[in-house]
Design an enzyme around this catalytic site. Structure first.
Site, PDB file in Angstrom:
ATOM      1  N   LYS A   1       0.550  -1.355  -0.115  1.00  0.00           N
ATOM      2  CA  LYS A   1      -0.163  -0.007   0.028  1.00  0.00           C
ATOM      3  C   LYS A   1       0.960   1.299  -0.056  1.00  0.00           C
ATOM      4  O   LYS A   1       2.014   1.161   0.111  1.00  0.00           O
ATOM      5  CB  LYS A   1      -0.981  -0.112   1.314  1.00  0.00           C
ATOM      6  CG  LYS A   1      -2.165  -1.270   1.127  1.00  0.00           C
ATOM      7  CD  LYS A   1      -2.835  -0.989  -0.040  1.00  0.00           C
ATOM      8  CE  LYS A   1      -4.013  -1.785  -0.126  1.00  0.00           C
ATOM      9  NZ  LYS A   1      -3.773  -3.415  -0.123  1.00  0.00           N
ATOM     10  N   THR A   2       0.285   2.301  -0.073  1.00  0.00           N
ATOM     11  CA  THR A   2       0.873   3.655  -0.429  1.00  0.00           C
ATOM     12  C   THR A   2       1.651   4.079   0.967  1.00  0.00           C
ATOM     13  O   THR A   2       2.819   4.751   0.817  1.00  0.00           O
ATOM     14  CB  THR A   2      -0.261   4.788  -0.464  1.00  0.00           C
ATOM     15  OG1 THR A   2      -1.088   4.729   0.319  1.00  0.00           O
ATOM     16  CG2 THR A   2      -0.688   4.577  -1.892  1.00  0.00           C
TER      17      THR A   2
END
Length: 413
Positions: free
Chosen positions: A202-203
């Site tokens: 994920k980011t």
């Protein structure tokens, strides 16, 4: 060259803080988790944040806290990971699957309206009770492209629904109705509860982890209580020097808490969140520059002045009518030439469980049925080098040239 689908970017400062956490002797939920919650809430503009061990946990506890009960219906996009719908089934409730928009892959609110009408008219699969009360909706911001927040709010208000955002892809992301209006950051009063993921790709990441944000103090407190066995006081509160060892179980809870080790990583990731987002955005822009003229594929829509994109995913949609191979053959060739990739996702209605349990058919959700056969998620991560991207682009162009349909090539000549 070998290019992974993703590669985590963990700073030396984060590694040092993990070491310090281990040396501190406090490994589970403690002071770093509390600080992570406070700083994440501030980052998205929410009044409360509760750190959890996954986005799935956040979604589940949101549904429990909002009172989801057996036999009730919740609008769910079919184009999503299993967790979005599974948490509804945990409560004995029923996901009502909604088709996607062809360009963004996000929930199509027009189809959501049509699904409600079709349910009441008895035109959905027989396993779905036409009298079923529909109480909520869980939109997903696919890849980090935020849906129209005001459109969701209007839809929910008209139908009397609560909204829980599956924001697994959407940090940091934002939306505004016009370029002149202030940004509304995902997680900051954009729904009853917003649920984020910190999975490895994920980011921002904590390895495994999640967060629930809300402006409602009672919702936040209930989620916190349920996240650790329904105890009246968390472990940090019970084992600090000045606290009492005693506690009471006030609800049948779960084991969903985040550890201080994970939070130590998360705090440093959070400090770099906008920088990491900007790096992803720059890479996405380079994909547009290098693949913008690719006739055998469609690139995702580019965000305008109304959206701040988190760029968790970059979705290429193959034009299979112009290629002599299907998506499986294309992705196999990518793998054989060292290009990591993924597919987001096989729509829920095409999985055996949803087909056999509720009777969903491909024609019930035609856009997702068609789109899923064409989508490929390309590598996109902050430490991706220019050479790695050039290789990905070279392989894609080579494959498209090699497998271009002869009739299409003749038409171009």
């Amino acid at each position: 060259m070998q290019v992974p689908f993703f590669r985590p970017d963990i700073s030396e400062a984060a590694i040092d803080d993990v070491t310090a956490t281990i040396r501190s002797g406090w490994l589970t939920t403690g002071p770093r988790v509390k600080r992570f919650e406070e700083e994440f809430a501030a980052a998205v503009g929410a009044r409360h944040a509760v750190a959890l061990n996954s986005c799935t946990a956040a979604l589940h506890l949101a549904c429990v806290t909002l009172g989801l009960q057996e036999g009730q219906g919740v609008l769910i996009p079919t184009m999503t990971m299993a967790a979005t719908a599974e948490v509804v089934r945990y409560q004995g409730a029923v996901p009502i699957l909604v088709d996607c928009e062809p360009d963004t892959m996000n929930m199509d609110l027009a189809d959501a309206e049509a699904k409600i009408e079709a349910l009441r008219a008895g035109r959905l699969p027989e396993a779905l009770d036409p009298e079923m009360p529909i109480v909520g909706m869980i939109p997903v911001h696919v890849g980090g492209w935020l849906m129209d927040i005001e459109a969701i709010e209007d839809f929910a208000e008209r139908h009397g629904l609560w909204v829980v955002e599956d924001a697994a892809h959407a940090f940091p992301a934002a939306w505004r109705s016009t370029p002149e209006r202030p940004w509304r950051r995902c997680g900051g009063a954009t729904s009853a509860v917003s649920c984020f993921s910190f999975y490895a790709n994920k980011t921002i990441t904590t390895g495994e982890g999640g967060m629930a944000t809300t402006d409602d103090p009672e919702v936040a407190e209930r989620i916190r209580l349920l996240s650790l066995h329904g105890l009246s006081a968390d472990a940090w509160g019970r084992f600090t020097a000045k606290a009492s060892w005693d506690y009471r179980i006030v609800a049948p809870g779960y084991k969903y808490n985040l550890t201080d080790i994970a939070a130590a990583i998360g705090l440093h990731q959070l400090e770099r969140a906008e920088s990491l987002r900007q790096q992803r955005q720059n890479l996405a822009q380079r994909y547009y520059e290098l693949l913008g003229d690719l006739e055998e594929g469609e690139l995702p829509p580019q965000p305008d002045a109304r959206r701040l994109h988190s760029w968790h995913l970059f979705l290429l949609r193959l034009r299979l009518d112009q290629l002599g191979i299907d998506r499986l053959e294309f992705t196999t060739a990518l793998r054989d030439r060292g290009v990591g990739h993924s597919v987001h996702w096989r729509p829920l209605h095409l999985h055996p469980y949803w087909r056999e349990t509720f009777g969903w058919r491909p024609q019930d959700l035609p856009t997702a049925t068609e789109c899923w056969q064409r989508i490929v998620s390309l590598p996109l991560f902050p430490t991706m080098t220019e050479a790695e991207m050039d290789w990905v682009v070279t392989v894609i162009r080579d494959l498209c040239h090699q497998h271009r349909r002869r009739g299409v090539a003749a038409e171009r000549v």
